[in-house]
Structure formats: C-alpha cells, structure tokens
Design a protein around this motif. Structure first.
Motif, short mmCIF file in Angstrom:
data_model
loop_
_atom_site.label_atom_id
_atom_site.label_comp_id
_atom_site.label_asym_id
_atom_site.label_seq_id
_atom_site.Cartn_x
_atom_site.Cartn_y
_atom_site.Cartn_z
N LYS A 2 1.49 -8.83 -6.37
CA LYS A 2 1.07 -7.81 -5.44
C LYS A 2 -0.35 -8.11 -4.98
CE LYS A 2 0.84 -2.76 -5.27
NZ LYS A 2 -0.60 -2.57 -5.05
N LEU A 3 -0.53 -8.16 -3.65
CA LEU A 3 -1.84 -8.42 -3.07
C LEU A 3 -2.68 -7.14 -3.13
CD1 LEU A 3 -3.77 -10.14 -1.31
CD2 LEU A 3 -2.45 -9.42 0.66
N ASP A 4 -3.94 -7.31 -3.53
CA ASP A 4 -4.76 -6.12 -3.68
C ASP A 4 -6.24 -6.43 -3.40
OD1 ASP A 4 -5.06 -3.46 -4.26
OD2 ASP A 4 -5.43 -3.78 -6.39
N VAL A 19 -9.03 -14.30 9.15
CA VAL A 19 -8.42 -15.57 8.75
C VAL A 19 -6.93 -15.50 8.41
CG1 VAL A 19 -10.60 -16.55 7.94
CG2 VAL A 19 -9.15 -15.30 6.34
N CYS A 20 -6.40 -14.30 8.14
CA CYS A 20 -5.02 -14.25 7.67
C CYS A 20 -4.05 -14.56 8.80
CB CYS A 20 -4.71 -12.88 7.09
SG CYS A 20 -2.98 -12.72 6.61
N PRO A 21 -3.21 -15.59 8.64
CA PRO A 21 -2.26 -15.93 9.71
C PRO A 21 -1.22 -14.82 9.94
CG PRO A 21 -1.89 -17.32 7.78
CD PRO A 21 -3.14 -16.54 7.52
N TYR A 22 -1.02 -13.96 8.95
CA TYR A 22 -0.05 -12.88 9.10
C TYR A 22 -0.70 -11.57 9.54
CZ TYR A 22 3.34 -15.84 6.71
OH TYR A 22 4.19 -16.86 6.37
N ARG A 23 -2.00 -11.58 9.75
CA ARG A 23 -2.75 -10.38 10.13
C ARG A 23 -2.45 -9.20 9.19
NH1 ARG A 23 -5.51 -11.73 14.24
NH2 ARG A 23 -4.75 -13.25 15.75
N ILE A 24 -2.45 -9.51 7.92
CA ILE A 24 -2.18 -8.47 6.93
C ILE A 24 -3.38 -7.53 6.80
CG2 ILE A 24 -1.94 -8.13 4.41
CD1 ILE A 24 0.06 -10.52 4.51
N TYR A 25 -4.59 -8.07 6.95
CA TYR A 25 -5.79 -7.23 6.80
C TYR A 25 -6.15 -6.59 8.14
CZ TYR A 25 -6.20 -10.05 2.61
OH TYR A 25 -5.94 -10.68 1.43
N GLN A 26 -6.30 -5.29 8.13
CA GLN A 26 -6.72 -4.56 9.31
C GLN A 26 -8.02 -3.85 8.97
OE1 GLN A 26 -5.03 -4.68 12.17
NE2 GLN A 26 -3.46 -6.00 11.26
N ARG A 46 4.38 -9.34 2.88
CA ARG A 46 4.69 -10.50 3.71
C ARG A 46 3.90 -11.74 3.30
NH1 ARG A 46 2.90 -9.42 9.24
NH2 ARG A 46 1.45 -7.98 8.28
N CYS A 47 2.85 -11.58 2.55
CA CYS A 47 2.00 -12.71 2.18
C CYS A 47 2.81 -13.74 1.40
CB CYS A 47 0.83 -12.21 1.34
SG CYS A 47 -0.02 -13.52 0.49
N PRO A 48 2.83 -15.01 1.85
CA PRO A 48 3.63 -16.01 1.15
C PRO A 48 3.18 -16.22 -0.29
CG PRO A 48 2.28 -17.03 2.85
CD PRO A 48 2.16 -15.55 3.03
N ASN A 49 1.90 -16.02 -0.55
CA ASN A 49 1.43 -16.19 -1.92
C ASN A 49 2.00 -15.08 -2.82
OD1 ASN A 49 -0.13 -17.70 -3.77
ND2 ASN A 49 -1.60 -16.02 -3.80
N LEU A 60 -0.41 -20.40 -2.94
CA LEU A 60 -0.09 -20.81 -1.58
C LEU A 60 -1.06 -20.13 -0.63
CD1 LEU A 60 3.50 -20.11 -2.46
CD2 LEU A 60 2.97 -22.27 -1.34
N CYS A 61 -1.48 -20.84 0.42
CA CYS A 61 -2.44 -20.30 1.39
C CYS A 61 -3.71 -19.89 0.66
CB CYS A 61 -1.82 -19.17 2.21
SG CYS A 61 -2.97 -18.51 3.45
N GLY A 62 -3.93 -18.63 0.46
CA GLY A 62 -5.11 -18.20 -0.31
C GLY A 62 -6.42 -18.27 0.44
N VAL A 63 -6.41 -18.49 1.77
CA VAL A 63 -7.69 -18.59 2.49
C VAL A 63 -8.45 -17.28 2.49
CG1 VAL A 63 -7.28 -20.58 3.99
CG2 VAL A 63 -6.56 -18.33 4.74
N CYS A 64 -7.74 -16.16 2.47
CA CYS A 64 -8.45 -14.87 2.46
C CYS A 64 -9.31 -14.76 1.21
CB CYS A 64 -7.45 -13.72 2.54
SG CYS A 64 -6.18 -13.79 1.27
N ALA A 65 -8.74 -15.14 0.07
CA ALA A 65 -9.49 -15.02 -1.18
C ALA A 65 -10.62 -16.05 -1.24
CB ALA A 65 -8.55 -15.19 -2.37
N ARG A 74 -7.22 -10.29 -4.74
CA ARG A 74 -6.49 -10.87 -5.86
C ARG A 74 -5.01 -10.53 -5.77
NH1 ARG A 74 -9.61 -7.05 -9.87
NH2 ARG A 74 -11.08 -8.69 -9.41
N TRP A 75 -4.24 -11.26 -6.54
CA TRP A 75 -2.80 -11.01 -6.62
C TRP A 75 -2.52 -10.60 -8.05
CZ3 TRP A 75 -5.04 -14.60 -3.62
CH2 TRP A 75 -4.70 -14.60 -2.27
N GLU A 76 -1.88 -9.46 -8.19
CA GLU A 76 -1.60 -8.99 -9.53
C GLU A 76 -0.12 -9.09 -9.84
OE1 GLU A 76 -3.90 -5.42 -9.57
OE2 GLU A 76 -5.57 -6.76 -10.12
S1 SF4 Z 1 -2.90 -15.70 1.16
FE1 SF4 Z 1 -4.24 -14.26 2.28
S2 SF4 Z 1 -4.57 -15.22 4.26
FE2 SF4 Z 1 -2.81 -16.24 3.35
S3 SF4 Z 1 -1.05 -15.09 4.13
FE3 SF4 Z 1 -1.57 -14.19 2.15
S4 SF4 Z 1 -2.90 -12.48 2.68
FE4 SF4 Z 1 -2.84 -13.80 4.49
#
Ligand code: SF4
Ligand SMILES: Cc1ncc(C[n+]2csc(CCOP(=O)(O)OP(=O)(O)O)c2C)c(N)n1
Ligand code: SF4
Ligand code: SF4
Ligand SMILES: [Mg+2]
Lengths: 90, 262
Positions: A2-4, A19-26, A46-49, A60-65, A74-76
């Motif tokens: 879980k992304l948090d 930076v998030c390619p999925y635009r998860i952060y607003q 939706r985050c692949p990680n 995977l990805c992880g550029v936001c962190a 973090r991912w819990e």
């Molecule tokens: S790891 Fe971060 S930047 Fe990458 S897709 Fe997931 S939330 Fe978005």
C-alpha cells in the motif's frame, strides 16, 4: 503493498506530483494539523510498485520516493485478507 | 532498503520544503544500498553548509568538519584506513570557495573518495550570498544587481585537475544520478559528482523560482545531455543559460588510497 505518505515527514513541496507517470499524486487542498498541504493520492493501487513489487521481488519505478526530499513516501505491507464474522444484533 | 540507512529519529530534517539536498541524499543512499555496503565500514564526511548537514541524518559514523575542510578530513580517514568506504557531501561554497584548493589537490592526487557536491549556486545556510558558481546575472544577497563574475564549472574543473570519474546531473534526474554515484564509487580514484539542485528559499526566492516545482522545471529545461550535444553541436558554444549533464570522464590514472594497492 500500500502506497502511503508519512504526514509527520511531508512538507508539501509537491515534487511528487510532477514525476509520477500515473499522476497518482494530486496537490493537497486542505492543510493538516501542522499546516501542511499533503498531496492527495488518486487511486494509489494503480502504482506498479504497489501491485508488483512482491511478485518481482524488487522495487519498480520508485521515482516519487527518490525525489521526495523528505523521505515521506513508502509502501507498506498490507495485512492478508481476513474474512470477518458479521454479527447482526436485533 | 535505503531507509535502513536513515536515522529515523532525526527526521524530518531541517531542510526547507522542497530543498534538493534531501533528494540527493536519497540517491546517494540508494546507490550505497544497491552496492551492499556495510554500515560499519562506511564513513560520510562533510564540511559546513545546508548540504553538509546530510551525514547527520545517516546512521553510519560520520565527520561534520570545518567549513571547506571536508576533503582534508576525508583524505586523512582514507589514508589511515584505505579499506573504509569514504563518501563526502559538500556544497558549492564549501567545495569551491573556502575549500577550492583542497578540491583541486584531491583531484590531482586522485584519492579514492566519492564526492557529491550539492550545487545550489549560493551559500544557502548563511542567507544566500553569491558563491563561485552563481551564474552571471543572477541575484543573491551579495550580488543585488546580478552576479558579474564568471562562475566555475565544477565538473570541468575536476576533469582538468585529474579526477578519475566526473559526472554532473540535477536533482530532477534521480535515476541517472543514482547510477552515476554507483559508477563513481566503482571507479578507483577520485570520483566527483556535481548535482545542480534547488534552494527554493534563498536562490529561488531571489531568482523567480520560489516554488520547488518551478526550480525543478528550470533545472530540467536548462540541462543538455552531454552525449547528445557532443554528437550534434559541431563544436559550437553551449548557450550561456544552459549546462551539460552526463558523464564527463571515466579513466584510470594512478590513484591513492585504493584498498588493493595500499
Ligand atoms: S512508484 Fe511512485 S512515481 Fe512510480 S508509479 Fe508508483 S506512485 Fe507513481
Ligand atoms: C571558516 C568559516 N567561514 C565562514 C563560515 C560561514 N558559513 C557557514 S555555511 C557557509 C556557506 C555554505 O555554502 P555551501 O557550501 O554552498 O552550502 P549550502 O548551505 O549552500 O548548502 C558559510 C560561508 C563558517 N561556518 N566557517
Ligand atoms: S515530494 Fe514528499 S514532501 Fe514533497 S509533497 Fe510529495 S510526499 Fe510531501
Ligand atoms: S536554505 Fe536553501 S539549501 Fe538551505 S535548507 Fe533551505 S532550501 Fe535547502
Ligand atoms: Mg550552496
């Protein structure tokens, strides 16, 4: 997983929203107790990680962190699904 | 996990919201974690400045030394015990103003250190005075009408002075920066990684990038990939508002303090 965002660390800089390619952060719309506009997560599942890290055994990805200057992302581990007994009282 | 390297009890750190220093710390810790370094055999060294506070948030032993002298202390640690991993965090002021002579001589001696310079174009900690890297025309507290002196190009300086590995990235290029730190660590001899980064509070506020996002956009748009420029430019001069990013040199000149040879 879980992304948090850790609200005790986030300073509301909004770099994660860039930076998030999925635009998860607003960008956040309301200040928290510390007066910080913590970003809002739009469908973080939706985050692949979050979805695939455990299957692939690596991040995977992880550029936001990586870009988050305050180490707030973090991912819990999620608890395994447990069926609950529903008690209905009359 | 790179989070294991952080002193969680010391966070959040004192950096302003959106300061690039925190991002650079992440990339360095990600690199050392990928390489599987042992915390007990790793020493982080820094001088004085916002950038130089980074080792205080990391769990290994560290030396937070005097202004400009990080490389002198790091040289001592490395020569006393070459088997240690020694990584230096420094700022543009710390490295190239008061510590400029240590910098060129550490490059010349090619001591087996990895040095990461957080170049925010000013003295951040003391309120935003101009530094040797403030670009011409940019405002700081000591250059209220715009800087008039030619700035240093730290990466070119390190190449000319003899370092074995030199790269430049920005705090926007997190993946490339992490790879450059790994490559720098793996190259025996002096490895120098310059990171152009945002100081929204001092430099940004006086130069129209008050928001961290605007500053990051500026860094991204001013950066030109060195490989691409070398292929396409046919010897032209880079426009003055742009700068090159990428690997500048990777070579194997004789080095000092490399574990096998010591
Ligand atoms: S790891 Fe971060 S930047 Fe990458 S897709 Fe997931 S939330 Fe978005
Ligand atoms: C011998 C000495 N001279 C001057 C100072 C004041 N001083 C503290 S930090 C600093 C500049 C730091 O600039 P930089 O290395 O670019 O770090 P930043 O804060 O920008 O990250 C100065 C001049 C000092 N602490 N010691
Ligand atoms: S990048 Fe980090 S500190 Fe900045 S808003 Fe996002 S979670 Fe918060
Ligand atoms: S003054 Fe600038 S360099 Fe120092 S912590 Fe604040 S934003 Fe970062
Ligand atoms: Mg500086």
């Amino acid at each position: 997983m879980k992304l948090d965002i850790d609200e005790s660390r986030c300073k509301g800089c909004n770099l994660c929203t860039m930076v998030c390619p999925y635009r998860i952060y607003q960008p956040g719309t309301a200040p928290n107790r510390r007066g910080i506009y913590v970003p809002h997560l739009d469908q973080p599942e939706r985050c692949p990680n979050a979805r695939l890290q455990q299957i692939y055994g690596r991040r995977l990805c992880g550029v936001c962190a990586l870009i988050c200057p305050d180490q707030a992302i973090r991912w819990e581990k999620e608890k395994p699904y447990e069926p609950h007994n529903v008690v209905i009282e009359y | 996990m790179r989070d294991d390297w952080l002193r969680a009890d010391r966070l959040p750190h004192i950096y302003c919201a959106g300061c690039g220093n925190g991002t650079i710390m992440n990339c360095v810790l990600e690199a050392v974690d990928q390489l599987g370094w042992n915390m007990d055999e790793t020493v982080f060294v820094s001088g004085i400045g916002c950038s130089s506070r980074a080792p205080g948030y990391i769990r290994t032993d560290s030396l937070h030394t005097t202004h400009g002298r990080a490389l002198a202390f790091a040289t001592g640690v490395k020569m006393a015990n070459p088997s240690l991993h020694v990584l230096v965090f420094t700022g543009d002021g710390d490295l190239s103003a008061i510590g400029g002579n240590h910098f060129i001589h550490a490059c010349r001696r090619n001591i087996d250190l990895t040095v990461v310079c957080m170049n925010n174009y000013i003295y951040g900690m003391t309120g935003g005075q101009g530094s040797p890297t403030t670009p011409i025309g940019k405002t700081s507290t000591t250059t209220p009408y715009g800087a008039a002196e030619m700035p240093f190009d730290l990466a070119e300086l390190a190449v000319a002075a003899g370092a074995n590995y030199v790269a430049r990235w920005t705090s926007y290029h997190v993946t490339e920066l992490t790879k450059a730190v790994v490559a720098g660590i793996q190259t025996p001899g002096f490895s120098f990684i310059e990171v152009r980064c945002q100081c929204p509070t001092s430099y940004g506020r006086r130069n129209k990038y008050r928001q961290p996002g605007d500053f990051i956009t500026y860094l991204r748009e001013s950066a030109v990939l060195k490989d691409r420029w070398d292929r396409s430019s046919a010897g032209e001069e880079l426009p003055s508002e742009k700068f090159l990013i990428g690997e500048f040199v990777r070579r194997s000149r004789p080095a000092m303090g490399v574990p096998d040879e010591a």
